[in-house]
Design an enzyme around this catalytic site. Sequence first.
Site, mmCIF file in Angstrom:
data_model
loop_
_atom_site.group_PDB
_atom_site.id
_atom_site.type_symbol
_atom_site.label_atom_id
_atom_site.label_comp_id
_atom_site.label_asym_id
_atom_site.label_seq_id
_atom_site.Cartn_x
_atom_site.Cartn_y
_atom_site.Cartn_z
ATOM 1 N N TYR A 1 0.827 -1.223 0.000
ATOM 2 C CA TYR A 1 0.000 0.000 0.000
ATOM 3 C C TYR A 1 0.860 1.272 0.000
ATOM 4 C CZ TYR A 1 -3.752 -3.233 1.429
ATOM 5 O OH TYR A 1 -4.640 -4.268 1.511
ATOM 6 N N HIS B 1 0.302 -11.761 1.603
ATOM 7 C CA HIS B 1 -0.725 -10.954 0.920
ATOM 8 C C HIS B 1 -1.434 -11.730 -0.194
ATOM 9 C CE1 HIS B 1 -1.652 -6.476 -0.070
ATOM 10 N NE2 HIS B 1 -2.687 -7.241 -0.320
HETATM 11 N N1 LIG Z 1 -5.762 -8.668 1.242
HETATM 12 C C1 LIG Z 1 -6.040 -8.104 0.074
HETATM 13 O O1 LIG Z 1 -5.629 -8.553 -0.998
HETATM 14 C C2 LIG Z 1 -6.937 -6.884 0.064
HETATM 15 C C3 LIG Z 1 -7.532 -6.496 -1.135
HETATM 16 C C4 LIG Z 1 -8.380 -5.380 -1.116
HETATM 17 C C5 LIG Z 1 -8.591 -4.686 0.071
HETATM 18 N N2 LIG Z 1 -7.948 -5.073 1.227
HETATM 19 C C6 LIG Z 1 -8.108 -4.331 2.510
HETATM 20 O O2 LIG Z 1 -9.498 -4.141 2.751
HETATM 21 C C7 LIG Z 1 -9.767 -2.746 2.898
HETATM 22 C C8 LIG Z 1 -11.176 -2.406 2.457
HETATM 23 O O3 LIG Z 1 -11.406 -2.763 1.126
HETATM 24 P P1 LIG Z 1 -11.493 -1.694 -0.067
HETATM 25 O O4 LIG Z 1 -10.694 -0.513 0.287
HETATM 26 O O5 LIG Z 1 -11.145 -2.451 -1.298
HETATM 27 O O6 LIG Z 1 -13.047 -1.358 -0.208
HETATM 28 P P2 LIG Z 1 -14.264 -0.987 0.785
HETATM 29 O O7 LIG Z 1 -13.795 -0.741 2.155
HETATM 30 O O8 LIG Z 1 -15.333 -2.016 0.559
HETATM 31 O O9 LIG Z 1 -14.807 0.348 0.113
HETATM 32 C C9 LIG Z 1 -14.062 1.528 0.125
HETATM 33 C C10 LIG Z 1 -14.816 2.560 -0.731
HETATM 34 O O10 LIG Z 1 -16.097 2.816 -0.160
HETATM 35 C C11 LIG Z 1 -16.239 4.212 0.113
HETATM 36 N N3 LIG Z 1 -16.913 4.313 1.437
HETATM 37 C C12 LIG Z 1 -16.418 3.931 2.633
HETATM 38 N N4 LIG Z 1 -17.316 4.130 3.613
HETATM 39 C C13 LIG Z 1 -18.416 4.656 3.027
HETATM 40 C C14 LIG Z 1 -19.674 5.081 3.507
HETATM 41 N N5 LIG Z 1 -19.980 4.995 4.798
HETATM 42 N N6 LIG Z 1 -20.582 5.581 2.606
HETATM 43 C C15 LIG Z 1 -20.277 5.662 1.280
HETATM 44 N N7 LIG Z 1 -19.101 5.256 0.773
HETATM 45 C C16 LIG Z 1 -18.166 4.770 1.630
HETATM 46 C C17 LIG Z 1 -14.853 4.785 0.133
HETATM 47 O O11 LIG Z 1 -14.856 6.091 -0.402
HETATM 48 P P3 LIG Z 1 -14.421 7.371 0.481
HETATM 49 O O12 LIG Z 1 -12.956 7.227 0.773
HETATM 50 O O13 LIG Z 1 -14.752 8.501 -0.441
HETATM 51 O O14 LIG Z 1 -15.279 7.341 1.716
HETATM 52 C C18 LIG Z 1 -14.106 3.866 -0.827
HETATM 53 O O15 LIG Z 1 -14.244 4.331 -2.165
HETATM 54 C C19 LIG Z 1 -8.652 -2.106 2.055
HETATM 55 O O16 LIG Z 1 -8.545 -0.720 2.284
HETATM 56 C C20 LIG Z 1 -7.486 -2.934 2.487
HETATM 57 O O17 LIG Z 1 -7.033 -2.537 3.772
HETATM 58 C C21 LIG Z 1 -7.139 -6.174 1.235
#
Ligand SMILES: NC(=O)c1ccc[n+]([C@@H]2O[C@H](COP(=O)([O-])OP(=O)(O)OC[C@H]3O[C@@H](n4cnc5c(N)ncnc54)[C@H](OP(=O)(O)O)[C@@H]3O)[C@@H](O)[C@H]2O)c1
Length: 277
Positions: A52, A110
């Site tokens: 990240y 990862h």
């Molecule tokens: N292990 C892996 O391979 C892997 C892969 C993907 C993700 N991850 C981890 O999982 C975490 C979460 O997954 P993600 O970042 O892919 O997606 P997510 O948490 O499902 O969604 C994030 C998105 O939703 C928006 N959002 C968040 N809260 C909101 C709310 N209350 N209302 C409206 N929109 C909202 C955010 O925009 P704003 O910023 O504009 O609020 C952002 O665009 C990652 O950040 C990472 O730490 C791990």
Amino acid sequence: MTADAVPMVEANGARIPAIGLGTWDLRGRVCARVVEQALRLGYRHIDTAEMYGNEREIGEGLRASGVPRDKVFMTTKVWQDHLAPRELERATKESLARLRLSDVDLLLIHWPNPRVPLAETMGALCRMKQAGFARHIGVSNFTVALLDQAVALSAEPLANHQFEWHPYIDQSKVVAASRRHGLSVTAYSPIARGRATNDKDLRLIGMHHRKSAGQVALRFLIQEGAIVIPRTSKLERLTENLNVFDFTLDPAEMDEVRKLANPRGRIVDWSGSPKWD
Ligand SMILES: NC(=O)c1ccc[n+]([C@@H]2O[C@H](COP(=O)([O-])OP(=O)(O)OC[C@H]3O[C@@H](n4cnc5c(N)ncnc54)[C@H](OP(=O)(O)O)[C@@H]3O)[C@@H](O)[C@H]2O)c1
């Protein structure tokens, strides 16, 4: 919402707060500020990864929050190019140096990498735990077959499996396999990268509880036993995402959410990742 109100998920010796802050794509000062604010609001679990490119800012946010290090569950991940034993050790130490921590609570592989024998990677991961660099270890994005192998090859218990999970994807097989081995599961992209926040079915369920569609998605996963790590760059949304422990979806509502799963629901593309024979 106080930090004490967040339940813990226990697995193979680890106690992990049921909600954490996802930090993929959070960068620079915004990242440090969001982490600091999340911790002030009651988050006690932060998810990052060497990939990240934000571990320095995560560490800054942690220190700026004033929350003691031992009250926060810190996860980082070793990228798939660094799974040969020497590389894994170097990558872990570099992550710790960027975070300015002596250890993390959870160190994850990862993504698996078929070019490196899994036995070597698991051996190296176990040594990171034995050396005190990680209190607990686990994996991310493993198939059921690979998870079985990882557990069999690991001299230390694995505490967690992190994979994509939200209302649009049925993960029952990998959830069952993780549970069978005593691992906790962490749902990444739990609001489907924002898609769930605009879902009319989730919104309708939420109306009965005075909750948003996104909160219903998070609550659904928590009631399924998952740890959730939603990410936001907006300070006001940190509170919304954290406020999911004061209502309960009934069995009919849980079924309604389950019906949203479909075979094309996956968001994170696996097609570019290396294949096993
Ligand atoms: N292990 C892996 O391979 C892997 C892969 C993907 C993700 N991850 C981890 O999982 C975490 C979460 O997954 P993600 O970042 O892919 O997606 P997510 O948490 O499902 O969604 C994030 C998105 O939703 C928006 N959002 C968040 N809260 C909101 C709310 N209350 N209302 C409206 N929109 C909202 C955010 O925009 P704003 O910023 O504009 O609020 C952002 O665009 C990652 O950040 C990472 O730490 C791990």
